[in-house]
Design a protein around this motif. Structure first.
Motif, PDB file in Angstrom:
ATOM      1  N   ASP A 160      40.201  -6.344   3.928  1.00  0.00           N
ATOM      2  CA  ASP A 160      40.308  -5.395   5.050  1.00  0.00           C
ATOM      3  C   ASP A 160      40.831  -4.082   4.498  1.00  0.00           C
ATOM      4  N   HIS A 164      41.610  -2.365   9.973  1.00  0.00           N
ATOM      5  CA  HIS A 164      42.479  -3.395  10.560  1.00  0.00           C
ATOM      6  C   HIS A 164      42.012  -3.855  11.934  1.00  0.00           C
ATOM      7  N   SER A 165      41.823  -2.883  12.862  1.00  0.00           N
ATOM      8  CA  SER A 165      41.555  -3.330  14.230  1.00  0.00           C
ATOM      9  C   SER A 165      40.166  -3.923  14.350  1.00  0.00           C
ATOM     10  N   ILE A 168      40.420  -7.575  13.079  1.00  0.00           N
ATOM     11  CA  ILE A 168      41.103  -8.442  14.051  1.00  0.00           C
ATOM     12  C   ILE A 168      40.211  -8.693  15.267  1.00  0.00           C
ATOM     13  N   GLU A 169      39.579  -7.624  15.739  1.00  0.00           N
ATOM     14  CA  GLU A 169      38.707  -7.745  16.918  1.00  0.00           C
ATOM     15  C   GLU A 169      37.561  -8.720  16.641  1.00  0.00           C
ATOM     16  N   GLY A 187      48.589  -3.926   5.989  1.00  0.00           N
ATOM     17  CA  GLY A 187      49.005  -3.363   7.271  1.00  0.00           C
ATOM     18  C   GLY A 187      50.511  -3.152   7.357  1.00  0.00           C
ATOM     19  N   MET A 191      51.093  -5.027  12.728  1.00  0.00           N
ATOM     20  CA  MET A 191      49.889  -5.808  12.441  1.00  0.00           C
ATOM     21  C   MET A 191      50.248  -7.203  11.935  1.00  0.00           C
ATOM     22  N   ILE A 194      50.816  -9.474  14.723  1.00  0.00           N
ATOM     23  CA  ILE A 194      49.565  -9.908  15.383  1.00  0.00           C
ATOM     24  C   ILE A 194      48.944 -11.065  14.603  1.00  0.00           C
TER      25      ILE A 194
END
Ligand SMILES: [Zn+2]
Length: 307
Positions: A160, A164-165, A168-169, A187, A191, A194
């Motif tokens: 990654d 990041h998002s 994760i998504e 991160g 993060m 999460i």
């Protein structure tokens, strides 16, 4: 043998052996097929140096078909090595442009069934090196790799970079494999929390020792120790105080000791925890008989070349 960019002015000498660890650990992400330094080390020499300082096993990670085949073939006959196979997110658009991504993914799915292939990786998203044109290919490839990992009950090793998002998504949308590892976690503490909430693992590389990496050290301290792993990503990301010089699995103790320092814990206690985490994610290095690869004869030099 591929070579790491020698970069003008880099010190190409391998750093000295660190003091051996009292409790051994594993390097869960390395690239022994990429040469570096002023002397080339065979795979056996790399692993001998590693064992001499308490790094008792490695996961050799592929990033395209050639290196994935090589990783699987080497791990099949080397008791100190297990393998991960994948098309790297920066390679996916290249295969896609050539019209060969589907064939490549089919071969990764086949390699995933080989003995001692314990993870699918490195896969994921990289918005740093690949521009928007390549994002659709990366996403399609990432989703296919997630599916291969789940179908085979293998761990997933995620690359990654600046994504990041989106990473994760994607994992939440399609469903992550039971054992999901963020390789070279990059991160911050938010993060990290999460990831921890989802039971995903954080693998720390030499970057956690860098002076400017306070965000990584905060992330390290923010998650349960049961989710921590350690890696070198050799020959890249050499830990302090040898930043810039060639990296190798035998330098892992520097990263582990820096992590223990920051967590204000004993190195042996952390090593025990991380070794047990590593075996939970990938299995034990010695459970399967070592077989002789039928199709590839890799030699002790990467790609059978320079021996
Ligand atoms: Zn890597």
């Amino acid at each position: 043998m591929r070579q790491r960019d020698k970069g003008a002015g880099r010190d190409l000498s391998y750093p000295p052996l660190p003091d051996p660890l009292g409790v051994p650990v594993y390097d869960n992400h390395t690239h022994l097929e990429i040469g570096d330094g002023d002397q080339s080390l065979t795979v056996a020499e790399q692993l001998d140096r590693a064992s001499s300082v308490g790094v008792r096993g490695v996961i050799q990670v592929g990033g395209d078909l050639e290196t994935s085949r090589w990783s699987a073939a080497m791990a099949a006959r080397e008791p100190r090595m297990l393998a991960a196979v994948a098309i790297h997110p920066n390679e996916a658009p290249v295969y896609d442009a050539a019209g060969t991504l589907d064939d490549a993914l089919a071969e990764i799915a086949e390699l995933a069934t080989r003995p001692r292939v314990v993870a699918i990786g490195e896969t994921g998203l990289d918005f740093f090196r690949t521009g928007p044109d390549g994002h659709a290919s990366q996403l399609r490839s990432f989703e296919a790799h997630i599916e291969i990992a789940k179908r085979n009950g293998l761990a997933l090793q995620i690359h990654d970079r600046d994504a990041h998002s989106a990473v994760i998504e994607t994992l939440l949308r399609v469903g992550a494999p039971e054992r999901t590892v963020f390789h070279c976690f990059s991160g911050d503490a938010e993060m990290a929390r999460i990831l921890a909430d989802n039971g995903w693992y954080l693998s720390f590389a030499g970057t956690v020792t860098f002076k400017n990496a306070q965000n990584l050290r905060e992330a390290l301290a923010a998650v349960p120790r049961a989710l921590l792993l350690v890696e070198t990503d050799a020959p890249f990301l050499t830990p302090a105080p040898f930043r810039g010089r060639p990296n190798a699995p035998y330098l892992l103790p520097h990263t582990l000791r820096a992590m223990a320092d920051h967590l204000e814990t004993d190195v042996s206690i952390l090593a025990t925890q991380i070794s047990s985490n590593t075996e939970l994610v990938y299995g034990r290095w010695d459970t399967e008989p070592v077989t002789v690869a039928e199709t590839t004869e890799p030699g002790t030099r990467p790609f059978g070349g320079l021996a």
